[in-house]
Design an enzyme around this catalytic site. Structure first.
Site, PDB file in Angstrom:
ATOM      1  N   HIS A  34     -14.584  37.738 -10.770  1.00 39.73           N
ATOM      2  CA  HIS A  34     -14.570  37.421  -9.343  1.00 39.73           C
ATOM      3  C   HIS A  34     -13.400  38.163  -8.714  1.00 39.73           C
ATOM      4  O   HIS A  34     -12.669  38.906  -9.406  1.00 39.73           O
ATOM      5  CB  HIS A  34     -14.485  35.910  -9.117  1.00 39.73           C
ATOM      6  CG  HIS A  34     -13.366  35.261  -9.888  1.00 39.73           C
ATOM      7  ND1 HIS A  34     -12.033  35.509  -9.617  1.00 39.73           N
ATOM      8  CD2 HIS A  34     -13.369  34.395 -10.937  1.00 39.73           C
ATOM      9  CE1 HIS A  34     -11.278  34.817 -10.429  1.00 39.73           C
ATOM     10  NE2 HIS A  34     -12.059  34.139 -11.260  1.00 39.73           N
ATOM     11  N   HIS A  37     -10.009  38.409 -10.556  1.00 34.33           N
ATOM     12  CA  HIS A  37      -9.888  39.447 -11.589  1.00 34.33           C
ATOM     13  C   HIS A  37      -9.770  40.828 -10.956  1.00 34.33           C
ATOM     14  O   HIS A  37      -9.009  41.667 -11.409  1.00 34.33           O
ATOM     15  CB  HIS A  37     -11.132  39.461 -12.485  1.00 34.33           C
ATOM     16  CG  HIS A  37     -11.404  38.190 -13.206  1.00 34.33           C
ATOM     17  ND1 HIS A  37     -12.468  37.376 -12.898  1.00 34.33           N
ATOM     18  CD2 HIS A  37     -10.747  37.580 -14.218  1.00 34.33           C
ATOM     19  CE1 HIS A  37     -12.476  36.340 -13.711  1.00 34.33           C
ATOM     20  NE2 HIS A  37     -11.440  36.423 -14.510  1.00 34.33           N
ATOM     21  N   GLY A 148      -3.109  36.048 -13.603  1.00 38.06           N
ATOM     22  CA  GLY A 148      -3.136  35.377 -12.303  1.00 38.06           C
ATOM     23  C   GLY A 148      -2.243  34.134 -12.285  1.00 38.06           C
ATOM     24  O   GLY A 148      -2.161  33.398 -13.281  1.00 38.06           O
ATOM     25  N   LYS A 150      -2.908  31.519 -10.765  1.00 38.67           N
ATOM     26  CA  LYS A 150      -3.704  30.284 -10.829  1.00 38.67           C
ATOM     27  C   LYS A 150      -3.485  29.602 -12.185  1.00 38.67           C
ATOM     28  O   LYS A 150      -3.357  28.398 -12.267  1.00 38.67           O
ATOM     29  CB  LYS A 150      -5.195  30.552 -10.634  1.00 38.67           C
ATOM     30  CG  LYS A 150      -5.984  29.242 -10.648  1.00 38.67           C
ATOM     31  CD  LYS A 150      -7.441  29.426 -10.435  1.00 38.67           C
ATOM     32  CE  LYS A 150      -8.158  29.965 -11.638  1.00 38.67           C
ATOM     33  NZ  LYS A 150      -8.321  28.986 -12.749  1.00 38.67           N
ATOM     34  N   SER A 186     -12.281  30.873  -9.431  1.00 38.27           N
ATOM     35  CA  SER A 186     -12.339  30.636 -10.872  1.00 38.27           C
ATOM     36  C   SER A 186     -13.754  30.927 -11.324  1.00 38.27           C
ATOM     37  O   SER A 186     -14.709  30.663 -10.581  1.00 38.27           O
ATOM     38  CB  SER A 186     -12.007  29.163 -11.153  1.00 38.27           C
ATOM     39  OG  SER A 186     -12.481  28.782 -12.432  1.00 38.27           O
ATOM     40  N   ARG A 188     -15.301  29.289 -13.328  1.00 41.43           N
ATOM     41  CA  ARG A 188     -15.987  27.989 -13.454  1.00 41.43           C
ATOM     42  C   ARG A 188     -16.550  27.486 -12.128  1.00 41.43           C
ATOM     43  O   ARG A 188     -17.388  26.589 -12.127  1.00 41.43           O
ATOM     44  CB  ARG A 188     -15.035  26.932 -14.021  1.00 41.43           C
ATOM     45  CG  ARG A 188     -14.680  27.176 -15.474  1.00 41.43           C
ATOM     46  CD  ARG A 188     -13.903  26.023 -16.063  1.00 41.43           C
ATOM     47  NE  ARG A 188     -13.799  26.124 -17.508  1.00 41.43           N
ATOM     48  CZ  ARG A 188     -12.801  26.726 -18.167  1.00 41.43           C
ATOM     49  NH1 ARG A 188     -11.812  27.280 -17.497  1.00 41.43           N
ATOM     50  NH2 ARG A 188     -12.794  26.777 -19.488  1.00 41.43           N
TER      51      ARG A 188
END
Ligand code: PAF
Length: 288
Positions: A34, A37, A148, A150, A186, A188
């Site tokens: 996504h 990345h 990242g 995150k 993410s 997910r």
């Protein structure tokens, strides 16, 4: 774009680049690419002559009962996206190659890995992450590697591991990329049931609320914690996995916010586990 599936070939290619003193940027991923990345690959492209991206869903970092089988796999699309962003080499090994039989060695970053996701997912999670990243560093021999924010704890664990094991690589941590509504991107996210997608924002909202409290000079970690939890738990579709206000260096809980703190949380919604975090201190930053 070159696709390399064999460890020996990847290492030979890396050695050839190293001998020619070509800077190698490395973006390790588990695929299902996504914009997060892609932002890492873009940054690598700006700082290195060659960008290598690995796509490997690492079984060793999924604990029993976690979502290894349902983790999104979008190989064809990943290749298109990687090529579109200017990745030079995609390294795509098989699990059989990465984890040969009779292996006995793992890498464990003891203290940093014990906290946050290390509690809720278990110690094995970061052993799996540190081990695969150490292996990938050995194979790809990057000059710089991109992670990242995150996954703030993962980035810290990798930084520590690279220092402790003398990997000659600079770890670059890049900002969280968010969807228009603020949800941290993410892989997910695509597994969140459509009806629940707007409610997945509760964690992000809670973190922003915490930041607002600090902006209003509320420096007591417990009251910020309570307010965020209360916000998240208002929605009974959401299970709060953890929430912590910690030092961004040691990940130890803080009592007073008198310096930058990492407010990090994990929730489960519709069977999907999501994480997010905010870095904030008495002087901000007030947005991200
Ligand atoms: O962040 C990820 O996608 C993974 O944990 C990583 C770093 C690629 C290791 O498998």
């Amino acid at each position: 774009m070159e696709i390399i599936e064999d460890i020996g070939r990847m290492r030979a290619r890396a050695e050839e680049l190293m001998v020619r003193r070509v800077d190698r940027g490395f973006v390790p991923t588990m695929g299902a690419l996504h914009e997060g990345h892609l932002s890492l690959a873009r940054r690598s492209g700006g700082e290195n002559a060659v960008t290598i991206m690995s796509v490997f869903v690492n079984p060793a970092q999924f604990m029993p009962g976690e979502d290894y089988d349902s983790y999104p796999r979008t190989w064809k699309k990943d290749l298109e996206l990687a090529e579109g962003i200017g990745v030079d080499i995609v390294f795509h090994p098989t699990a059989e190659q990465m984890y040969p039989p009779r292996r006995q060695t793992t890498v464990q970053v003891h203290e940093l890995a014990k906290r946050l996701c290390g509690i809720s997912r278990g110690l094995g999670h970061f052993i799996g992450v540190a081990t695969v990243v150490a292996k990938l560093f050995n194979i790809v021999a990057p000059t710089r590697a991109y992670f990242g924010q995150k996954d703030a704890q993962q980035a810290l664990v990798i930084q520590r591991m690279a220092l402790d094991l003398n990997f000659p690589v600079k770890i670059v941590v890049c900002p969280i990329i968010r969807a228009d509504d603020g949800l941290a991107l993410s892989s997910r996210n695509r597994n969140i049931p459509a009806g629940l997608r707007p409610r997945a924002l509760a964690l992000r909202e809670g973190l922003s609320l915490g930041r607002e409290m600090i902006r209003n000079r509320n420096y007591d970690a417990q009251s910020v914690f309570n307010a965020i939890c209360e916000h998240i738990l208002r929605d009974d579709a959401i299970e709060l996995d953890y929430l912590h206000l910690v030092s961004p260096e040691t990940l130890e809980d803080v009592e007073r916010i008198d310096d930058l703190v990492l407010i990090a949380g994990a929730i489960k919604i519709g069977g999907v586990r999501l994480i997010d975090n905010i870095l904030v201190g008495p002087d901000g930053p007030w947005d991200d």
